[in-house]
Write an enzyme that holds these catalytic residues in place. Structure first.
Site, short mmCIF file in Angstrom:
data_model
loop_
_atom_site.label_atom_id
_atom_site.label_comp_id
_atom_site.label_asym_id
_atom_site.label_seq_id
_atom_site.Cartn_x
_atom_site.Cartn_y
_atom_site.Cartn_z
N MET A 250 -3.87 4.42 0.56
CA MET A 250 -4.39 4.97 1.81
C MET A 250 -5.56 5.91 1.57
O MET A 250 -6.43 6.04 2.44
CB MET A 250 -3.28 5.69 2.58
CG MET A 250 -2.34 4.76 3.33
SD MET A 250 -3.18 3.66 4.51
CE MET A 250 -3.84 4.84 5.68
N ILE B 279 0.84 -1.19 0.00
CA ILE B 279 0.00 0.00 0.00
C ILE B 279 0.88 1.25 0.00
O ILE B 279 1.97 1.25 0.57
CB ILE B 279 -0.97 -0.01 1.21
CG1 ILE B 279 -2.08 1.02 1.05
CG2 ILE B 279 -0.23 0.12 2.53
CD1 ILE B 279 -3.24 0.84 2.04
N CYS B 280 0.39 2.30 -0.68
CA CYS B 280 1.05 3.61 -0.66
C CYS B 280 -0.06 4.65 -0.52
O CYS B 280 -1.12 4.35 0.03
CB CYS B 280 1.90 3.82 -1.92
SG CYS B 280 0.95 3.90 -3.45
N ARG B 281 0.13 5.83 -1.02
CA ARG B 281 -0.89 6.88 -0.89
C ARG B 281 -2.08 6.61 -1.81
O ARG B 281 -3.22 6.62 -1.37
CB ARG B 281 -0.29 8.24 -1.18
CG ARG B 281 -1.30 9.38 -1.09
CD ARG B 281 -0.65 10.73 -1.38
NE ARG B 281 -1.66 11.77 -1.43
CZ ARG B 281 -2.35 12.10 -2.52
NH1 ARG B 281 -2.14 11.47 -3.65
NH2 ARG B 281 -3.25 13.06 -2.48
#
Length: 105
Positions: A92, A64-66
């Site tokens: 996110m 997961i990232c932004r």
């Protein structure tokens, strides 16, 4: 399969898989993580993933990232290393929109 032929899962599926033992890896920068992480995630900045990848050979890894772009790149890299990796679609931003639990980084 999904984005650019990389395996993609929803944030809800990521939450469920993490609860069942999958490793959720947040690859954002430290300053981004300070605002909060998905509950149950570990922080491994993108530039350190290569060093950690060998220890993930026998795990399902959710990345997961932004927004899902950096995590898509990391997912592709991990899969080339033989890791069963999945990109968390929407990152996110989607996690928070879905109202899923977070913790302070």
């Amino acid at each position: 399969m999904g984005l650019f032929n990389r395996p993609v899962i929803s944030v809800e599926e990521a939450r469920d898989r993490t609860a069942n033992g999958a490793l959720l890896v947040d690859v954002r920068r430290p300053d981004e993580v300070r605002a909060g992480m998905a509950e149950g995630a570990i922080h491994v900045p993108m530039d350190l993933v290569e060093r950690r990848a060998p220890s993930w050979q026998d795990r399902e890894v959710l990345v997961i990232c932004r927004s899902g772009n950096r995590s898509a790149t990391v997912t592709s890299f991990l899969r080339r290393q033989g890791v069963e990796a999945f990109n968390v679609k929407g990152g996110m931003l989607a996690w928070e929109r879905a109202g899923l639990p977070t913790s302070r980084g």
